[in-house]
Write an enzyme that holds these catalytic residues in place. Structure first.
Site, PDB file in Angstrom:
ATOM      1  N   ARG A  43      33.929  -7.253   2.745  1.00 28.78           N
ATOM      2  CA  ARG A  43      34.349  -7.117   1.341  1.00 28.78           C
ATOM      3  C   ARG A  43      34.042  -5.722   0.797  1.00 28.78           C
ATOM      4  NH1 ARG A  43      32.919 -11.603  -3.092  1.00 28.78           N
ATOM      5  NH2 ARG A  43      30.756 -10.959  -2.880  1.00 28.78           N
ATOM      6  N   LYS A  56      36.816 -17.041  -4.762  1.00 27.05           N
ATOM      7  CA  LYS A  56      36.952 -17.398  -6.178  1.00 27.05           C
ATOM      8  C   LYS A  56      37.481 -16.229  -7.007  1.00 27.05           C
ATOM      9  CE  LYS A  56      32.610 -18.397  -6.891  1.00 27.05           C
ATOM     10  NZ  LYS A  56      31.989 -18.077  -5.598  1.00 27.05           N
ATOM     11  N   ARG A 109      22.047 -15.915  -0.054  1.00 27.70           N
ATOM     12  CA  ARG A 109      22.974 -16.401  -1.088  1.00 27.70           C
ATOM     13  C   ARG A 109      23.604 -17.731  -0.676  1.00 27.70           C
ATOM     14  NH1 ARG A 109      26.918 -11.738  -1.712  1.00 27.70           N
ATOM     15  NH2 ARG A 109      27.790 -12.879  -3.472  1.00 27.70           N
ATOM     16  N   ARG A 138      26.628 -22.334 -11.993  1.00 23.92           N
ATOM     17  CA  ARG A 138      26.104 -22.297 -10.621  1.00 23.92           C
ATOM     18  C   ARG A 138      24.905 -23.212 -10.476  1.00 23.92           C
ATOM     19  NH1 ARG A 138      28.045 -16.753  -9.221  1.00 23.92           N
ATOM     20  NH2 ARG A 138      27.568 -16.278  -7.060  1.00 23.92           N
ATOM     21  N   ARG A 163      29.075  -4.084  -1.789  1.00 21.48           N
ATOM     22  CA  ARG A 163      28.063  -4.560  -2.734  1.00 21.48           C
ATOM     23  C   ARG A 163      26.725  -4.699  -2.019  1.00 21.48           C
ATOM     24  NH1 ARG A 163      30.610  -9.679  -5.805  1.00 21.48           N
ATOM     25  NH2 ARG A 163      28.526 -10.447  -5.401  1.00 21.48           N
TER      26      ARG A 163
HETATM   27  P1  AMP Z   1      29.016 -13.204  -7.859  1.00 25.76           P
HETATM   28  O1  AMP Z   1      29.738 -11.928  -8.021  1.00 25.76           O
HETATM   29  O2  AMP Z   1      29.614 -14.325  -8.679  1.00 25.76           O
HETATM   30  O3  AMP Z   1      28.800 -13.592  -6.426  1.00 25.76           O
HETATM   31  O4  AMP Z   1      27.553 -12.974  -8.482  1.00 25.76           O
HETATM   32  C1  AMP Z   1      26.654 -12.004  -7.941  1.00 25.76           C
HETATM   33  C2  AMP Z   1      25.225 -12.381  -8.279  1.00 25.76           C
HETATM   34  O5  AMP Z   1      25.091 -12.449  -9.710  1.00 25.76           O
HETATM   35  C3  AMP Z   1      24.788 -13.747  -7.779  1.00 25.76           C
HETATM   36  O6  AMP Z   1      24.352 -13.726  -6.441  1.00 25.76           O
HETATM   37  C4  AMP Z   1      23.665 -14.061  -8.757  1.00 25.76           C
HETATM   38  O7  AMP Z   1      22.499 -13.336  -8.448  1.00 25.76           O
HETATM   39  C5  AMP Z   1      24.205 -13.524 -10.067  1.00 25.76           C
HETATM   40  N1  AMP Z   1      25.003 -14.535 -10.802  1.00 25.76           N
HETATM   41  C6  AMP Z   1      26.329 -14.499 -11.092  1.00 25.76           C
HETATM   42  N2  AMP Z   1      26.705 -15.599 -11.753  1.00 25.76           N
HETATM   43  C7  AMP Z   1      25.590 -16.371 -11.882  1.00 25.76           C
HETATM   44  C8  AMP Z   1      25.336 -17.647 -12.450  1.00 25.76           C
HETATM   45  N3  AMP Z   1      26.300 -18.363 -13.030  1.00 25.76           N
HETATM   46  N4  AMP Z   1      24.065 -18.120 -12.376  1.00 25.76           N
HETATM   47  C9  AMP Z   1      23.065 -17.408 -11.817  1.00 25.76           C
HETATM   48  N5  AMP Z   1      23.243 -16.209 -11.244  1.00 25.76           N
HETATM   49  C10 AMP Z   1      24.494 -15.684 -11.279  1.00 25.76           C
END
Ligand code: AMP
Length: 212
Positions: A123, A13, A167, A88, A156
Site C-alpha cells: 500500500r 474499506k 493491527r 472499531r 504508512r
Molecule cells: P485506518 O487508516 O482506519 O487503518 O486507521 C489507522 C489507525 O488510526 C488505526 O490503526 C488506529 O490506531 C487509529 N484509528 C482509526 N480509526 C480508529 C477508531 N475508530 N478507533 C480507534 N482507533 C482508530
C-alpha cells in the site's frame, strides 16, 4: 444512505468508501484520515494519537467519539455518509446509538489475514490528500505521485510488517465482535473481498441494491 464499512485493516474499506462516495455523492468519513491529518498538523489530538497509531494500537474511544460527533454534525453528512474505519469497538458502536445516529447498512468486507499482509505491504498513500494506492492492484499513473493532487506517495508507518501483525490482532480482538453486534440488529451485509477492486465494488453494490 448511512453506511458503515467494517473489515480488517487493508480489507479495502478506504478504496470502496471513495468509490461509494463518488457514486452516491455522500461523504466518506475516515477516522484514520482525520487522525493522520491531526498528526501532520501537530494538533493536541494528533500528538495524543501518534503513539497509539504508530504501534498499531487503537486510539482511545473518547477521542474517536469526540471526532465522530463533531464530523457527523457537519452539513455535508445530512443526506448520508459512509463511516470508514469507525466504529472499531463495541463502545464506539454503542456511542453512535446513544447519539441517535441511524445506520442503514453495515458492510463487512471479509479478507483472509495472509492476503491482508500481502496487500498492506504494497500500500502507498498520498502524503498530501490521503488517497490510497497499491503497487500492483491499484498503481498510480506516475510512480510515487498521486493521480488526484500530485502529492508524494509514501508507505504508512503503521504498514510496516510487525505493526501490520499487531493491527490484525487488535482487529480480531476488538473490532470483529462488531460483526455479531450488527448482525443481531439486522444491519449486516457480508461481502467477500475479491482480488480486484472492481469485483469487490460490483458485489458490494449488488448487496446494497444499488445499480452501478
Ligand atoms: P485506518 O487508516 O482506519 O487503518 O486507521 C489507522 C489507525 O488510526 C488505526 O490503526 C488506529 O490506531 C487509529 N484509528 C482509526 N480509526 C480508529 C477508531 N475508530 N478507533 C480507534 N482507533 C482508530
Amino acid at each position: 444512505m448511512n453506511l458503515i464499512l467494517l473489515g480488517a485493516p487493508g480489507a479495502g474499506k478506504g478504496t470502496q468508501a471513495e468509490i461509494i462516495c463518488d457514486k452516491l455523492n455522500i461523504p466518506a468519513v475516515s477516522t484514520g484520515n482525520i487522525l493522520r491529518e491531526a498528526m501532520k498538523n501537530g494538533t493536541e489530538m494528533g500528538v495524543r494519537a501518534k503513539s497509539f497509531i504508530d504501534s498499531g494500537a487503537l486510539v482511545p474511544d473518547d477521542v474517536i467519539i469526540g471526532i465522530i460527533k463533531e464530523r457527523l454534525a457537519q452539513d455535508d453528512c445530512k443526506n448520508g455518509f459512509i463511516l470508514d474505519g469507525v466504529p472499531r469497538t463495541v463502545a464506539q458502536a454503542e456511542a453512535l446509538e446513544e447519539m441517535g445516529v441511524q445506520i442503514d447498512k453495515v458492510v463487512d468486507i471479509e479478507v483472509l489475514d495472509d492476503v491482508i499482509i500481502q496487500r498492506l505491504s504494497g500500500r502507498r498513500v498520498c502524503s498530501a490528500c490521503g488517497a490510497s494506492y497499491h503497487t500492483t492492484a491499484k498503481p498510480s499513473a506516475r510512480p510515487d505521485t498521486c493521480d488526484r493532487c500530485n502529492g508524494a506517495l509514501i508507505v504508512r508507518k503503521d504498514d510496516e510488517p510487525s505493526t501490520i501483525r499487531e493491527r490484525l490482532k487488535v482487529y480480531h480482538e476488538q473490532t470483529e465482535p462488531l460483526v455479531e453486534f450488527y448482525r443481531a440488529r439486522g444491519k449486516l451485509v457480508v461481502v467477500q473481498g475479491q482480488e480486484t477492486v472492481a469485483d469487490t465494488t460490483r458485489l458490494l453494490f449488488e448487496k446494497l441494491g444499488v445499480s452501478l
